[in-house]
Design a protein around this motif. Structure first.
Motif, short mmCIF file in Angstrom:
data_model
loop_
_atom_site.label_atom_id
_atom_site.label_comp_id
_atom_site.label_asym_id
_atom_site.label_seq_id
_atom_site.Cartn_x
_atom_site.Cartn_y
_atom_site.Cartn_z
N SER A 172 12.68 -33.64 -1.42
CA SER A 172 11.42 -33.52 -0.73
C SER A 172 10.55 -34.62 -0.70
CB SER A 172 10.43 -32.47 -1.04
OG SER A 172 11.05 -31.22 -0.42
N SER A 173 11.14 -36.02 -0.82
CA SER A 173 10.27 -37.18 -0.98
C SER A 173 10.93 -38.20 -0.27
CB SER A 173 10.17 -37.43 -2.37
OG SER A 173 9.40 -38.47 -2.57
N SER A 174 10.50 -38.86 0.66
CA SER A 174 11.10 -39.85 1.28
C SER A 174 11.06 -41.04 0.56
CB SER A 174 10.63 -40.17 2.69
OG SER A 174 9.37 -39.58 3.14
N ASN A 224 6.34 -44.04 8.94
CA ASN A 224 7.14 -43.30 9.92
C ASN A 224 7.51 -41.85 9.43
OD1 ASN A 224 8.50 -43.10 12.29
ND2 ASN A 224 10.43 -43.58 11.20
N MET A 225 6.86 -40.93 9.95
CA MET A 225 7.47 -39.69 9.47
C MET A 225 7.51 -38.54 10.54
SD MET A 225 5.45 -38.78 6.07
CE MET A 225 5.72 -40.25 4.65
N ASP A 226 8.61 -38.53 11.32
CA ASP A 226 8.78 -37.91 12.47
C ASP A 226 8.81 -36.36 12.45
OD1 ASP A 226 8.86 -40.39 13.77
OD2 ASP A 226 10.90 -40.39 13.87
N GLY A 227 9.60 -36.02 11.38
CA GLY A 227 9.68 -34.66 10.70
C GLY A 227 8.19 -33.92 10.35
N THR A 228 7.40 -34.96 9.71
CA THR A 228 6.03 -34.29 9.46
C THR A 228 5.40 -34.21 10.55
OG1 THR A 228 6.41 -35.41 7.13
CG2 THR A 228 4.05 -34.87 7.73
N SER A 229 5.31 -35.22 11.68
CA SER A 229 4.20 -34.98 12.66
C SER A 229 4.84 -33.86 13.32
CB SER A 229 4.28 -36.34 13.45
OG SER A 229 5.50 -36.76 14.03
N SER A 253 0.42 -39.78 5.79
CA SER A 253 0.81 -38.62 4.65
C SER A 253 1.65 -39.65 3.82
CB SER A 253 1.80 -37.65 5.10
OG SER A 253 1.04 -37.02 6.12
N ALA A 254 1.61 -39.34 2.54
CA ALA A 254 2.56 -40.26 1.57
C ALA A 254 3.86 -39.61 1.65
CB ALA A 254 2.01 -40.27 0.18
N GLY A 255 5.08 -40.40 1.18
CA GLY A 255 6.40 -39.76 1.20
C GLY A 255 6.58 -38.87 -0.24
N VAL A 256 5.62 -38.25 -0.39
CA VAL A 256 5.88 -37.16 -1.52
C VAL A 256 5.90 -35.78 -1.22
CG1 VAL A 256 5.18 -38.84 -3.27
CG2 VAL A 256 3.63 -37.49 -2.22
N PRO A 257 6.50 -34.90 -1.91
CA PRO A 257 6.49 -33.39 -1.64
C PRO A 257 5.09 -32.80 -1.35
CG PRO A 257 7.64 -34.00 -3.47
CD PRO A 257 6.93 -35.20 -3.30
N GLY A 258 5.16 -32.36 -0.09
CA GLY A 258 3.72 -31.43 0.17
C GLY A 258 2.69 -32.34 0.63
N ALA A 259 2.88 -33.51 1.03
CA ALA A 259 2.01 -34.34 1.49
C ALA A 259 1.36 -34.18 2.81
CB ALA A 259 2.31 -35.92 1.49
N GLY A 260 2.39 -33.66 3.52
CA GLY A 260 2.03 -33.25 5.14
C GLY A 260 1.13 -32.23 5.07
N VAL A 261 1.07 -31.12 4.06
CA VAL A 261 0.34 -30.04 4.25
C VAL A 261 -1.18 -30.63 4.01
CG1 VAL A 261 -0.47 -27.61 3.08
CG2 VAL A 261 1.84 -28.69 2.97
N LEU A 277 10.45 -25.89 4.39
CA LEU A 277 10.38 -26.49 5.49
C LEU A 277 10.18 -28.12 5.33
CD1 LEU A 277 8.46 -24.15 7.54
CD2 LEU A 277 10.72 -24.69 8.04
N ASP A 278 9.54 -28.47 3.95
CA ASP A 278 9.15 -29.74 3.41
C ASP A 278 10.53 -30.79 3.42
OD1 ASP A 278 8.12 -32.12 2.34
OD2 ASP A 278 7.36 -31.25 0.88
N MET A 279 11.64 -29.70 2.75
CA MET A 279 12.91 -30.47 2.58
C MET A 279 13.42 -30.93 3.75
SD MET A 279 13.94 -27.29 -0.15
CE MET A 279 15.32 -27.90 -0.86
N LEU A 280 13.42 -30.01 4.87
CA LEU A 280 13.96 -30.28 5.95
C LEU A 280 13.22 -31.46 6.80
CD1 LEU A 280 14.51 -26.84 7.25
CD2 LEU A 280 16.48 -28.35 6.62
N ARG A 281 11.85 -31.26 6.91
CA ARG A 281 11.23 -32.51 7.79
C ARG A 281 11.43 -33.97 6.84
NH1 ARG A 281 6.48 -29.34 5.73
NH2 ARG A 281 5.33 -30.53 4.12
N THR A 282 11.80 -33.73 5.49
CA THR A 282 11.87 -35.03 4.96
C THR A 282 13.21 -35.85 5.31
OG1 THR A 282 10.70 -34.14 2.87
CG2 THR A 282 12.02 -36.25 2.53
N VAL A 283 14.39 -34.81 5.53
CA VAL A 283 15.61 -35.31 6.04
C VAL A 283 15.24 -36.06 7.23
CG1 VAL A 283 17.73 -34.49 6.84
CG2 VAL A 283 16.93 -33.48 4.86
N1 ASP Z 1 7.75 -34.48 1.85
C1 ASP Z 1 7.67 -35.59 3.00
C2 ASP Z 1 8.30 -36.83 2.88
O1 ASP Z 1 8.10 -37.47 1.75
C3 ASP Z 1 6.24 -35.56 3.33
C4 ASP Z 1 5.60 -34.17 3.91
O2 ASP Z 1 5.68 -33.95 5.16
O3 ASP Z 1 5.04 -33.63 3.15
O4 ASP Z 1 8.80 -37.33 3.81
#
Ligand code: ASP
Length: 414
Positions: free
Chosen positions: A274-276, A309-314, A351-359, A386-392
């Protein structure tokens, strides 16, 4: 990953949760730590090497502008797809009032800490994000994995100065950093040797943690949020299957099959961590060795993409915002939708590329259109999957743009 999943699922009825937490999870944590360990030096060495490989600052600014423009275009597209889908499917209409009360009372505690984090962000000056990019002390910045943008800033400055000086005295610095880059890439290769074990352990412990004591009650929870999750999943799949392949085909001529086959290992790591940011070493390795992107380009485009660049997160932030409005029976006007488009784009950049940053950044999007932050209670329970998926998607988006930029610069090997 599959074996980890199976182990997690059978551990719960067997009451072996603790065993998995005690003896399997540590190996997942070790793998994650290894990836994080190498992320910061990798960003520095690869960015400086990437920039130093460019002959002049004009070329650098051209590539820089092109990269940021493409990142913005894909993010805006992702938010638009999210907004269209959530308006079409209306997942909020499947959620009853009673359920809403139940969720709000159950998760209200979880919200407050995130709210505090978001509040401190919104209290700052609107230009605070610019101030935050410039570190006052590079050692301090490099000591925290959350300050990646600051390290990127320093690396850019360092690389540009290196290009500008160009005299025999600095050649030694140039050679040293190039050598360092190679050593770090070797470390990544060594770490990747353990990836299957790491992913196995991460998956097993994730399942056990998510399900708690009862898998069936967790599945029930998931089902009640099914339409919301489905909306996000459809959006993410659309981006992966339609949007990126179109970019790849039109701009770079790279085929769907080759691209996804090459990216699969990075996607698995993104999914299980879950972390890009933690996935960056793997993304870089795959993009360079399998897709043929020259180091100069990947070293510049990918570290930047991980942070901005976080398309999944946005997409997720757009869907979640409108979903919460729907559940609370609030009709959004067209100008509010435009505000979401803008803030979700900016929030995903922030958002940082770490788990849960998007929330955390989602709270800012909710505030921008005056929606109750309590709405977070509705979605927190299933945020992790969902975080796992958006990180992909985040990771795949960075790689897509890296391939496109490489092609446009003649730096993509056949
Ligand atoms: N976990 C996402 C990432 O690392 C960020 C997020 O949407 O929480 O890319």
């Amino acid at each position: 990953m599959l074996l980890g999943l199976i182990l997690g699922i059978i551990a719960i009825p067997l009451g072996a949760n603790q065993l998995v937490s005690d003896y399997i999870k540590p190996f997942g944590t070790i793998f994650l730590n290894l990836l994080k360990l190498v992320a910061m030096p990798l960003i520095f060495a690869s960015l400086v090497t990437g920039i130093a490989g460019m002959t002049d600052v004009g070329k650098l600014s051209r590539i820089g502008i092109k990269t940021i423009a493409m990142y913005l275009i894909t993010t805006l597209l992702a938010v638009t797809i999210g907004l269209s889908l959530v308006s079409l499917i209306k997942p909020g209409s499947y959620f009853s009032d009673d359920r809403r009360q139940e969720f709000v009372s159950k998760y209200s505690l979880d919200i407050s800490s995130r709210q505090q984090a978001a509040e401190s962000i919104t209290q700052d000056s609107p230009l605070q994000f610019l101030v935050d990019i410039v570190p006052e002390n590079i050692v301090q910045a490099a000591s925290s994995n959350t300050a990646m943008l600051q390290v990127i800033f320093f690396a850019l400055l360092f690389g540009i100065a290196l290009v500008l000086v160009r005299n025999p005295k600095v050649e030694v610095v140039n050679n040293f950093i190039q050598g360092l880059n190679e050593v770090i890439l070797k470390i990544v290769e060594i770490i990747m040797f353990f990836a299957p074990f790491g992913v196995f352990a991460l998956m097993a412990s994730l399942i056990v943690d998510f399900a708690g004591d009862s898998l069936s009650s967790s599945l029930q929870l998931f089902a009640s949020l099914g339409m919301y999750a489905l909306t996000i999943i459809i959006g993410l799949i659309f981006i992966i299957v339609i949007v990126y392949p179109l970019f790849l085909k039109i701009i770079s001529g790279t085929g769907f099959g080759k691209f996804y086959k090459s990216m699969f290992p990075a996607q698995l790591v993104a999914f299980s961590t879950s972390s890009s940011a933690a996935t960056l070493p793997v993304t870089m390795k795959q993009v360079e060795s399998e897709l043929g992107v020259h180091e100069d380009i990947s070293g510049f485009v990918l570290p930047l993409g991980v942070t901005i660049n976080m398309d999944g997160t946005s997409l997720y932030q757009a869907v979640a915002t409108v979903f919460i409005a729907q559940v609370f029976g609030i009709d959004l006007t067209f100008s509010q939708l435009l505000t979401i488009l803008l803030t979700a784009t900016l929030a995903s950049i922030g958002s940082a590329g770490v788990p849960g940053a998007g929330v955390v950044m989602l709270i800012i999007v909710l505030n921008s259109v005056g929606l109750p932050v309590e709405g977070l209670a509705l979605i927190l329970a299933i945020d992790r999957p969902l975080d796992m998926l958006r990180t992909v998607v985040n990771v795949t988006g960075d790689a897509t743009i890296a391939v496109c930029i490489a092609k446009s610069e003649g730096k993509l090997e056949a």
